[in-house]
Every structure is written in structure tokens, then in C-alpha cells.
Scaffold this motif. Structure first.
Motif, PDB file in Angstrom:
ATOM      1  N   ALA A   1       0.791  -0.116  -1.050  1.00 14.72           N
ATOM      2  CA  ALA A   1       0.348  -1.509  -0.935  1.00 14.72           C
ATOM      3  C   ALA A   1      -0.334  -1.751   0.406  1.00 14.72           C
ATOM      4  N   ASP A   2       0.213  -1.177   1.472  1.00 14.07           N
ATOM      5  CA  ASP A   2      -0.379  -1.361   2.794  1.00 14.07           C
ATOM      6  C   ASP A   2      -1.778  -0.756   2.853  1.00 14.07           C
TER       7      ASP A   2
ATOM      8  N   LEU B   1       2.114  -8.140   0.135  1.00  7.91           N
ATOM      9  CA  LEU B   1       2.781  -6.845   0.341  1.00  7.91           C
ATOM     10  C   LEU B   1       4.296  -7.008   0.280  1.00  7.91           C
TER      11      LEU B   1
END
Length: 654
Positions: A569-570, A604
Motif C-alpha cells: 500500500a505504501d 493506507l
């Protein structure tokens, strides 16, 4: 009480105002403290403050500093320094003493006075030199280590000087002053275990005191600190640490030794103790405050009336002394193999007289060795030379070091076999990449700009080339035109971005893997066109987070699922933010970028939270009401085992 509070307020305000200003202009904290002392000296005179008494109290900061320096050393390291400690330090004291004495005799001083002044001026300022070297990160350099060795020997040399100076007494040459009364008063005020005893008893008591310090460090400190730690009160631990240092200083003073030497020995003994870091953190604030106070008293102790009356003599003698000491130190540095800019650093750093000069000059007057009138001039020379010392470090930083950097660059190596893989920088980051490629037998060119790093690598049979990676001709020499992959791992953020831009514009077929220092640097490299951007601490931080999750009770697969989800996700959000980032605008001042970053962070966190919810629901469905605790120590041991270098392999430079 009011007078004490006014005095404390005056010193504190002077330091708070002057030191940040001096640091802001790159002058260092020491010069800031000295200037602060000079500025407040008229007010101290108006308040009838005994600056000398405050100075003697503040000198305890030097004692604490030597204790902290000792904590950084181990007996093994001290043994490795023995040649410089005894040879370089011993020759510096002897040669400087004789040289100053010869100059004094040439100017008409009686030989006993000239020799005594030689001993006084041979000493340098431990407080100023170690403080400044530490601030500038030069203490571990070759010049810094040579300076430390000489300063340590000088502290030891004070002991025989105190024994030898009274033998040079010449009462008939003294001014009409109650020197005997001063000596009696000093003896009355001091506590001594050796005064009036025969020489053999003094020697035995002195050796017993040193043995007691070593024995206390080895056998007594651990049970005492363990007992104190049971209380769980930080202030009691701080009080115990201070009592330990003060007690050693008192014992050393009572047997006629330097208290700084005693605490240094104790620090060396405790260098391997599990309480070492706690002792450092407890004592360091007191050390800093007392040293700052000491530097201010040095500035305040300058007698400007006497200085103006004897300006030519004092300034000429001060500059002459510093020039003479620097010349002696430079020659000795050359003899003992101190090279390049480190030799200049060594010569400039120790060119001043030191704080022990104040003690020795007072001692010489009390023992009818030097007349008060000459001692007053000598005190001005000591103080003025200490005041000028920060200027010498500025000269080194801005003139000497850059010139050596320019003139001592070696020729770039000729690269014989260009490779398909090019690694720029063989430090702690690029070195790992190079090792893996080398293990797989890949043809590779490694370039680094550190001569010492390359010499170390070649000693272990690792092939690497010297060169400046920012130069286009070097990139061509590496075979960049035929290369497949370029790894940019140099230790400079701006130069990394410039290399990526140049390669992407001129060699678009090359796949560029670049090391990023932080998130903003990721955005810069993304805009420069890097294919793969690796944050240097991101993966290790993920592993640390995984260990935290396992310590909280998650299994290894569950912890990995969460960290992998976070990383994925990052990465998506990082790319999205990189497209929104605008060069030339500070990220936190760009309102649109901040809004996007906040939205990305919230998204996130929701994604990671959903993974955690899924794991919890799966546990509940399996009938697991409580997490299965892992063993964090085992996980940490498994992780660290993969990071260990094979025996005999050179560790990458930091």
C-alpha cells in the motif's frame, strides 16, 4: 541567596544568548561561551564576584569530560595508543618546554623562571580541544586521536611538574608579596593524604589510590548500581553516578594526582560495563553546563586593564607561543606519521596554553618560583591563547581542509573491463548489492570515491575502482553505453539525483536502481526518471515492525501478511504522491500536496487495519480466543543471523 540567583541568572542568560549566535555563524559553542564571559566581565566586577573561585569549581567539568572520554575507550584501545601516548605526548611536552625556556632565556628571564614557564605553556586546553573536536566530528580522525593522546599525556605530566616546580624556588627573585602566607593558606584549605610524608610513603599511597579506583570500577560499581537501580528512581542513579565521579576526584586530589586522570582511569575500567550508557546520559548534562561555565570564566578572567598596558608584549608573546607550539607539533606529527590535513589539525588544535596553566601559575607564585608580576602576564597569555583557539579551528575548516581535499585527490583508476552491471558506491548500501552480484558470478564494475575504503577492499581481494561518479567521463569509462543496470548508491543526495538525470537523458536503455535517503528524495528520483527507488532504511524498518508484531503475540505468517500489506500500500501511495509533488516547493508548505498526503495516509491505515481485522476474524473462526505468543528473542536472532558477514569478509564502510 539573592546574589547567588542573580549570578546564576547572569551566566545562564549569557550562555543562552551567545552560544546559539556563535553556532549559527559556524563559530562553535566554545567561542560563544568565551565571548559571553568577556561581555559579562564588567558586571561581574561590579558585583565583586570572585571569578577565580568560580573557575576552580567549573574546572570539574573537565574532570567529568575525561570520565566520559574514558567510557568510550577500552584498555585494549588504550594499549594500541601507547606509542602516540608516550612517544608523541612525551616528546611534545619535553620539546615544547625546552623551546619555550630557550626563548625565555634569550629574552632575559632567569633560567628557573623560563623553565617553569616552559612547563606551564607546554600544556594545552583539554576542555576546548576535546569539546571542539567532538562538536566537529573530528575526534575519531587521525589528527583527533593524536591530539587526544597528547592531551592525556599532558594530564599525566602535571603530576611530576607539581613535584618538580618547588625545587626551582628562588625567594630572592620574588616580588615583595606574602607568598608564604599564600602557601600556608592553600595548604590549610586543601585535604591531603601525602603532605609531610617521606617519598616512599607518598609513592605507596599514590599507587594504592590508583589501585582502589581500578578495583572499585571492576568489583564495586556493578553491585552498587544494581542496588540503586532497584529503587527505580532516576534521580538516585544520577546522584550515585555523581558521587562516584566526585569521590574519585577527591581521592586523586588528596594524593596529589590530577582528578581528571583518576576519573579517566575509572572511565576506561567501566568502558565495558552494562551501566556505561546510563552513566554517560546522567553525567553529560552536568559536564556540558560546567564546561560552558568554565569557558565563560576564562573570558571573564581576562584583565583588560593589564592587557592594554602591556598590549604589545602580551599579544606578541601569545602569537609567538602559539606559532612555536604549532611548529613543534607539526614536526612531531610528521615524525609519527600523522599525514595531510590531520597533521595541520593536530598542530592547530593544540597550539594554545591550557586550563592547567591557571593552576600551575598560582602554584608557582605560592612556592616562590615565579614573581607575581610575571605570573599575571603569563595568565593573560594563557587566557588569550585559549580565546584564539576557536579561530584556529575555523581556519582549519575553511582554509586548510578544503585545500588538502583538492590537492590530495588521487588519479582515477583505469577501468580495464567494463561490465553490464555498474555499482557506484561500495558503502553499507552498495556493498551489499555488489556482494550478492559477485556471489552469483555477475560481471560488474564497482566505483567508489574513498581511497581508504578501496584499500581495505583490495586487501581482501575485492576488485573496485577509484573515481568520481559524478563525472561523465568516468561513467563512459565504466561502459555505461553497453550496461544493462546502474546502481547509484553514493552517500550524497543531490549528486545521486544528478547522476540519475544524466543517465536517463543520455542512456535511456540503462535500468537505473537508485538509493533514496528519505521520502522527499524518492519524489526527486521519481521525477529524475529512476526505474527502481530503494529507501535505505525502509526494508529494515519493516522487519523491525514485524518483530514488534510477533512480540505482541502474532505468528510469523500473520506478521508478514500485515507488513507485506503495508509495504504494498505504501508503494502505491508513494508513486501517487510522487506525481503530485512539485519541485522547488517545500512539501509541508504545499497545501494541495499536504491534503493528498493526509488522504493517502488515511487510506493506507484503513488498508492495514482491514488486514488486521481479517486475521482477528480468522482466529475467532478457528476458536482461538487469545493470540499464540511468539518468542521475540528467537525471531530477532533469526533476523540478525542473515545480516552477519562471513568470517574474514570486510564490513562495508558506514
Amino acid at each position: 541567596m539573592t546574589g547567588f540567583l542573580m549570578l546564576a541568572t547572569l551566566f545562564l542568560l549569557a550562555g543562552v544568548i551567545a552560544v546559539p549566535l556563535a553556532s549559527r555563524f559556524g563559530l562553535g559553542s566554545v567561542l560563544g561561551y568565551l565571548v559571553a564571559g568577556i561581555v559579562i566581565s564588567p558586571m561581574l566586577g561590579w558585583l565583586h564576584v570572585d571569578v577565580t573561585a568560580i573557575q576552580h569549581f567549573a574546572e570539574f567539568g573537565v574532570v567529568m569530560m575525561l570520565f566520559l572520554v574514558g567510557l568510550e575507550l577500552e584498555p585494549r584501545m588504550l594499549w594500541q595508543m601507547r606509542s602516540k601516548l608516550l612517544g608523541l605526548g612525551g616528546l611534545q611536552v619535553v620539546v615544547t618546554t625546552l623551546a619555550v625556556a630557550a626563548v625565555g632565556i634569550a629574552f632575559g628571564l632567569y633560567w628557573t623562571i623560563a623553565l617553569t614557564l616552559g612547563m606551564v605553556f607546554a600544556l594545552s586546553s583539554t576542555a576546548i580541544v576535546l569539546q571542539t573536536l567532538g562538536e566537529k566530528g573530528l575526534l575519531r580522525s587521525e589528527g583527533g586521536q593524536a591530539s587526544f593522546s597528547v592531551l592525556l599525556f599532558q594530564d599525566i605530566a602535571v603530576i611530576p611538574m607539581l613535584a618538580f616546580i618547588p625545587l626551582l624556588a628562588m625567594p630572592s627573585l620574588m616580588d615583595a608579596a606574602p607568598a608564604a602566607e599564600h602557601a600556608a593558606e592553600a595548604a590549610h584549605q586543601s585535604f591531603s593524604l601525602v603532605e609531610g610524608r617521606p617519598g616512599w610513603q607518598v609513592a605507596l599511597i599514590t599507587l594504592a589510590a590508583i589501585a582502589a579506583v581500578i578495583a572499585a570500577g571492576i568489583y564495586l560499581t556493578r553491585p552498587v548500581f544494581r542496588y540503586v537501580a532497584m529503587a527505580g528512581l532516576r534521580e538516585i542513579f544520577v546522584a550515585t553516578a555523581l558521587a562516584f565521579v566526585v569521590g574519585i576526584a577527591l581521592l586523586m586530589t588528596a594524593v596529589g594526582l590530577s582528578p581528571a586522570l583518576g576519573t579517566f582511569i575509572a572511565g576506561v575500567v567501566l568502558a565495558g560495563s552494562e551501566y556505561r550508557h546510563e552513566l554517560e546520559s546522567d553525567i553529560d548534562p552536568f559536564r556540558g553546563l560546567l564546561l560552558g561555565l568554565f569557558f565563560m570564566t576564562v573570558g571573564a578572567s581576562i584583565d583588560f586593564g593589564l592587557l592594554l598596558d602591556n598590549a604589545v608584549l602580551v599579544i606578541g608573546a601569545t602569537l609567538g607561543l602559539m606559532l612555536l607550539k604549532a611548529a613543534v607539533l607539526y614536526v612531531l606529527g610528521w615524525v609519527f606519521g600523522v599525514t595531510g590535513s590531520d597533521r595541520c589539525l593536530f598542530a592547530l588544535a593544540l597550539a594554545q596554553a591550557g586550563e592547567f596553566g591557571f593552576v600551575l601559575l598560582s602554584f608557582t607564585v605560592a612556592n616562590d618560583v615565579i614573581p607575581q608580576s610575571i605570573a599575571d602576564i603569563a595568565l593573560l597569555i594563557v587566557a588569550l591563547s585559549m580565546l584564539l583557539t576557536p579561530g584556529l579551528f575555523i581556519i582549519y575548516d575553511r582554509i586548510v581542509a578544503p585545500r588538502f581535499l583538492d590537492t590530495q585527490q588521487r588519479e582515477m583508476d583505469q577501468i580495464q573491463e567494463p561490465g553490464k552491471i555498474i555499482v557506484l558506491g561500495h558503502g553499507r548500501f552498495g556493498g551489499i548489492v555488489a556482494r550478492m552480484m559477485r556471489a552469483l558470478g555477475k560481471q560488474m564494475v564497482v566505483v567508489d570515491y574513498s581511497s581508504k575504503q578501496l584499500e581495505m577492499l583490495r586487501a581482501f581481494g575485492v576488485q573496485a575502482y577509484y573515481g568520481d561518479a559524478t563525472r561523465p567521463d568516468l561513467l563512459h569509462a565504466t561502459g555505461i553505453g553497453d550496461a544493462k543496470v546502474l546502481v547509484v548508491a553514493i552517500d550524497n543526495k543531490d549528486q545521486t539525483t544528478e547522476i540519475v538525470q544524466y543517465v536517463r537523458q543520455n542512456f535511456p536503455h540503462v535500468h537505473v536502481v537508485a538509493r533514496a535517503f528519505d521520502r522527499i528524495h524518492v519524489y526527486e528520483l521519481f521525477n529524475a526518471g529512476a526505474h527502481d527507488i530503494i529507501r535505505e532504511t525502509f526494508d529494515s524498518s519493516l522487519r523491525a515492525a514485524r518483530s514488534v508484531l510477533e512480540a505482541l503475540g502474532l505468528t510469523r505468517p500473520e506478521a508478514e501478511e500485515i507488513t507485506d500489506g503495508f509495504a504494498a500500500a505504501d508503494q502505491v501511495h508513494m508513486r501517487r504522491l510522487a506525481e503530485k509533488w512539485r519541485p522547488g516547493i517545500t512539501a509541508h508548505e504545499d497545501e494541495e500536496f499536504v491534503k493528498n498526503a493526509q488522504a493517502a495516509t488515511e487510506e493506507l491505515e484503513n488498508q492495514v487495519r482491514s488486514i488486521g481485522t481479517k486475521i482477528r476474524e480468522a482466529r475467532e473462526a478457528a476458536g482461538q480466543t487469545a493470540p499464540i505468543a511468539g518468542h521475540p528473542d528467537t525471531a530477532a536472532a533469526e533476523d540478525s543471523a542473515g545480516d552477519r558477514d562471513p568470517p574474514g569478509y570486510p564490513a562495508p564502510a558506514s
